[in-house]
Design a protein around this motif. Structure first.
Motif: not given
Length: 267
Positions: A1-25
């Protein structure tokens, strides 16, 4: 199981209803010392909450807002599984996380998705879902009595989430959308549609309810069998009363199309 690093650009690709959710996680899992000091949480409501509560509620709002599927789900679920494991002895947190995971999975249905994730992201997500299924079974076994005493609203949310996790996601989606009350019948053959609910005697009399079948408490292959028993065991009274009608047989009055009620309800 892969945990996407918090500095990955994927957080901007895989977004929620209101945008990037990295900070919340990061806040939810306790990685707060690495959050940039200038970052600020978006407040989605005006309730008095601390940063953790804001982040936790915002995260789920981002993942199942208006029962849509959001790509952030692919990379958040592995983190939420880790969070679930971290709180394995906390009933309230486990109940909340499993319930919210179930809502997310209820949105993960073909007609509700538009983008295909990268293969490694999808593989990690599917592995995560498989583990969540076992964790959910373990939680029910360990805390059965506590779940049974939940208030009706919380219990209904949980048992519907369990349907999404262990049974039929499309059925769970329809039940979340209709609240176990309203029933929208749509015939795919002739276009007949009617809006009714499960308090209408005439509608109930038009259904041949499914028979109650004893469950061996082991096999989950037949959704109706285990789920109808599960609802009765947990004293989910409204849901247990309705489920034989949801899996009962209905005949379209216009064209004679015959199938179970849930299949007429699925989106």
């Amino acid at each position: 199981m892969k945990l996407v690093p918090f500095d990955s650009e994927l957080w901007e690709v895989y977004r929620g209803a209101y945008g990037n959710v990295c900070e919340e996680v990061r806040i939810v899992i306790g990685d707060i010392e690495n959050i940039p000091p200038q970052s600020k949480l978006l407040r989605l409501d005006l309730e008095e909450k601390n940063d953790y509560e804001i982040a936790y509620d915002n995260l789920w709002a981002n993942l199942w807002h208006q029962m849509s599927f959001y790509d952030a789900t692919y990379i958040v679920m592995p983190y939420m599984l880790k969070f679930l494991e971290k709180n394995k002895d906390n009933f309230d947190i486990q109940l909340s996380v499993i319930s919210n995971m179930g809502i997310c999975l209820a949105t993960d249905i073909p007609n509700n998705k538009y983008n295909e994730p990268e293969k490694d992201i999808n593989d990690s997500y599917e592995e995560c879902v498989s583990i969540i299924q076992q964790k959910t079974k373990d939680f029910i076994k360990k805390y059965f009595n506590e779940i049974k005493t939940l208030d009706s609203e919380m219990k209904s949310m949980f048992v519907t989430s369990v349907m999404a996790i262990l049974g039929d996601r499309e059925a769970a989606f329809a039940l979340f959308m209709n609240g176990w009350e309203e029933c929208y019948i749509t015939c795919g053959k002739c276009g007949y549609d009617v809006e009714t609910d499960f308090t209408e005697r005439e509608f109930l009399e038009s259904i041949t309810p499914a028979p109650i079948i004893q469950w061996d408490r082991v096999n989950y292959e037949d959704t109706y069998t285990w789920y109808s028993n599960f609802l009765r065991d947990l004293a989910a009274e409204k849901e247990a009363e309705i489920i034989p009608y949801l899996y009962g047989t209905y005949i379209c009055p216009e064209c004679g199309n015959k199938k179970i009620v849930l299949d007429f309800m699925k989106y």
